[in-house]
Design a protein around this motif. Sequence first.
Motif, PDB file in Angstrom:
ATOM      1  N   THR A   1      -2.059-131.234  69.047  1.00 26.72           N
ATOM      2  CA  THR A   1      -3.214-132.138  69.057  1.00 26.72           C
ATOM      3  C   THR A   1      -2.717-133.583  68.972  1.00 26.72           C
ATOM      4  OG1 THR A   1      -3.558-132.317  66.656  1.00 26.72           O
ATOM      5  CG2 THR A   1      -4.509-130.399  67.769  1.00 26.72           C
TER       6      THR A   1
ATOM      7  N   GLY B   1     -14.643-124.161  66.207  1.00 26.48           N
ATOM      8  CA  GLY B   1     -15.533-124.681  67.239  1.00 26.48           C
ATOM      9  C   GLY B   1     -15.692-123.698  68.380  1.00 26.48           C
TER      10      GLY B   1
ATOM     11  N   GLU C   1     -22.240-130.813  72.919  1.00 23.66           N
ATOM     12  CA  GLU C   1     -22.213-130.604  71.476  1.00 23.66           C
ATOM     13  C   GLU C   1     -23.490-129.958  70.942  1.00 23.66           C
ATOM     14  OE1 GLU C   1     -21.471-134.397  69.759  1.00 23.66           O
ATOM     15  OE2 GLU C   1     -19.414-134.547  70.526  1.00 23.66           O
TER      16      GLU C   1
ATOM     17  N   ASN D   1     -20.211-126.890  68.504  1.00 27.55           N
ATOM     18  CA  ASN D   1     -19.604-126.821  69.831  1.00 27.55           C
ATOM     19  C   ASN D   1     -18.473-127.835  69.982  1.00 27.55           C
ATOM     20  OD1 ASN D   1     -21.291-124.791  70.785  1.00 27.55           O
ATOM     21  ND2 ASN D   1     -22.824-126.228  71.557  1.00 27.55           N
ATOM     22  N   ALA D   2     -17.501-127.462  70.784  1.00 28.58           N
ATOM     23  CA  ALA D   2     -16.388-128.362  71.108  1.00 28.58           C
ATOM     24  C   ALA D   2     -16.337-128.542  72.617  1.00 28.58           C
ATOM     25  CB  ALA D   2     -15.073-127.784  70.600  1.00 28.58           C
ATOM     26  N   GLU D   3     -16.403-129.767  73.077  1.00 29.89           N
ATOM     27  CA  GLU D   3     -16.266-130.039  74.504  1.00 29.89           C
ATOM     28  C   GLU D   3     -14.784-130.052  74.871  1.00 29.89           C
ATOM     29  OE1 GLU D   3     -19.522-132.854  76.129  1.00 29.89           O
ATOM     30  OE2 GLU D   3     -18.986-133.681  74.170  1.00 29.89           O
TER      31      GLU D   3
ATOM     32  N   LYS E   1     -12.872-132.328  75.882  1.00 25.47           N
ATOM     33  CA  LYS E   1     -12.139-133.478  75.332  1.00 25.47           C
ATOM     34  C   LYS E   1     -11.805-133.298  73.855  1.00 25.47           C
ATOM     35  CE  LYS E   1     -16.461-136.016  74.399  1.00 25.47           C
ATOM     36  NZ  LYS E   1     -16.397-135.949  72.945  1.00 25.47           N
ATOM     37  N   ASP E   2     -12.460-132.341  73.207  1.00 24.94           N
ATOM     38  CA  ASP E   2     -12.238-132.132  71.771  1.00 24.94           C
ATOM     39  C   ASP E   2     -11.098-131.168  71.462  1.00 24.94           C
ATOM     40  OD1 ASP E   2     -14.484-133.739  71.018  1.00 24.94           O
ATOM     41  OD2 ASP E   2     -15.802-132.069  71.554  1.00 24.94           O
TER      42      ASP E   2
ATOM     43  N   SER F   1      -8.105-132.986  70.223  1.00 22.99           N
ATOM     44  CA  SER F   1      -8.429-134.149  69.396  1.00 22.99           C
ATOM     45  C   SER F   1      -7.935-134.023  67.963  1.00 22.99           C
ATOM     46  CB  SER F   1      -9.945-134.371  69.372  1.00 22.99           C
ATOM     47  OG  SER F   1     -10.592-133.300  68.687  1.00 22.99           O
TER      48      SER F   1
ATOM     49  N   ASN G   1      -9.818-132.492  65.775  1.00 25.71           N
ATOM     50  CA  ASN G   1     -11.041-132.339  64.985  1.00 25.71           C
ATOM     51  C   ASN G   1     -11.381-130.885  64.711  1.00 25.71           C
ATOM     52  OD1 ASN G   1     -11.457-135.140  64.916  1.00 25.71           O
ATOM     53  ND2 ASN G   1     -12.546-135.113  66.870  1.00 25.71           N
ATOM     54  N   PHE G   2     -10.710-129.975  65.428  1.00 24.48           N
ATOM     55  CA  PHE G   2     -10.937-128.539  65.245  1.00 24.48           C
ATOM     56  C   PHE G   2      -9.600-127.854  64.953  1.00 24.48           C
ATOM     57  CE2 PHE G   2     -14.428-130.030  67.813  1.00 24.48           C
ATOM     58  CZ  PHE G   2     -15.536-129.338  67.323  1.00 24.48           C
TER      59      PHE G   2
ATOM     60  N   ILE H   1     -10.612-122.823  68.108  1.00 20.17           N
ATOM     61  CA  ILE H   1     -11.610-122.923  69.168  1.00 20.17           C
ATOM     62  C   ILE H   1     -11.684-121.583  69.890  1.00 20.17           C
ATOM     63  CG2 ILE H   1     -12.138-123.953  71.409  1.00 20.17           C
ATOM     64  CD1 ILE H   1     -11.159-126.598  70.362  1.00 20.17           C
TER      65      ILE H   1
END
Length: 348
Positions: free
Chosen positions: A136, A182, A188, A215-217, A219-220, A223, A225-226, A229
């Motif tokens: 990440t 996520g 999202e 939800n994780a797009e 781009k995430d 990142s 942030n998760f 996934i």
Amino acid sequence: MGLQRATIAVDAMGGDYAPDEIVVGAIRAAAELDVNLLLVGDRERIQACIDEHGGADTERLEIVSAEGVVTMEEKATSIRRKPKASINVAMSLVKEQKAQAVVSAGHSGAAMSAALLRLGRLKGIDRPAIGAVFPTMIPGKSVIVLDVGANMDCRPKYLEQFALMGTIYSQYILDVDEPKVGLLNIGEEPGKGNELAVQTHKLLQDNSAIPFVGNAEGKDVLSGNFDVIVCDGFVGNVLLKFAEAIGEVMLNIMKEELPKGWRGKVGTALLKPNLRNIKQRIDCAEHGGALLFGVSGVCIISHGSSHAPSIFNAIRMAKEAVEHEVIEKIEAYNQQHREEIKETASAN
């Protein structure tokens, strides 16, 4: 943890560069990791590789004979016609408790089929999933994505089970105290996506055993942030192959953009440590492979084009999964979850 040394069966004939690169990676693992390794395959070819690349501690290496290999061109069902193929023999070593894990860079479909046939599924798991660790943007932090290729079509409950297994792995292998889970989606908002995504979102949200954050797009994913996934294997495999290509493209672009001539040579020399660090962060080989979740044994599936460093890391990954008792923890976690569901149903 007071555990005895892990014994790992390595499919020495699986992969584009087998057995040479597989054996070289195993020799390094025998020297640097506290493991016993069973090299499965053609005894003469494996021994020749050990003799050529030896010089390390090879006392922890043992050759186990096997006949044949399931090639990349064959169907996964070929394992039934080749009971003595290297991947089948390796899985049998785990079934017979002569090893605690299998590492293979061969036919991934054959590895999964052999694992299901010989080891079986974990209780409470409907479908196995392949989980791959991605880097990440946060230094030192990884995210595990599953499924990345085992199931092209999924039901919501499969993704729920993937989330449970990914949570365990994140906690005990990636050392995340409170993993953030996520669901890979196109937006999202809870109502976004196809029917599978909408139904899965509700299941994950209602399951108290899963630390679901939404939800994780796309781009995430990288990142930071998760921590976990989940997605179906079709989407996950596309994501995995894309990520592998991006790493190689980035390195090539950086090399091409360096000045030519003597200035380029000086610049390359100065940047070499930085380029090496960048490669370590974005190269999937640094993680070694992907864990096959949901079967009754540790199985690491490496990329078919794996070289020695990737095999070394795959063995390290298998060792960590064995020592942290990931399979046992997933079983216990699922059992507890099923009991909670029964208690809730009885109360209602």
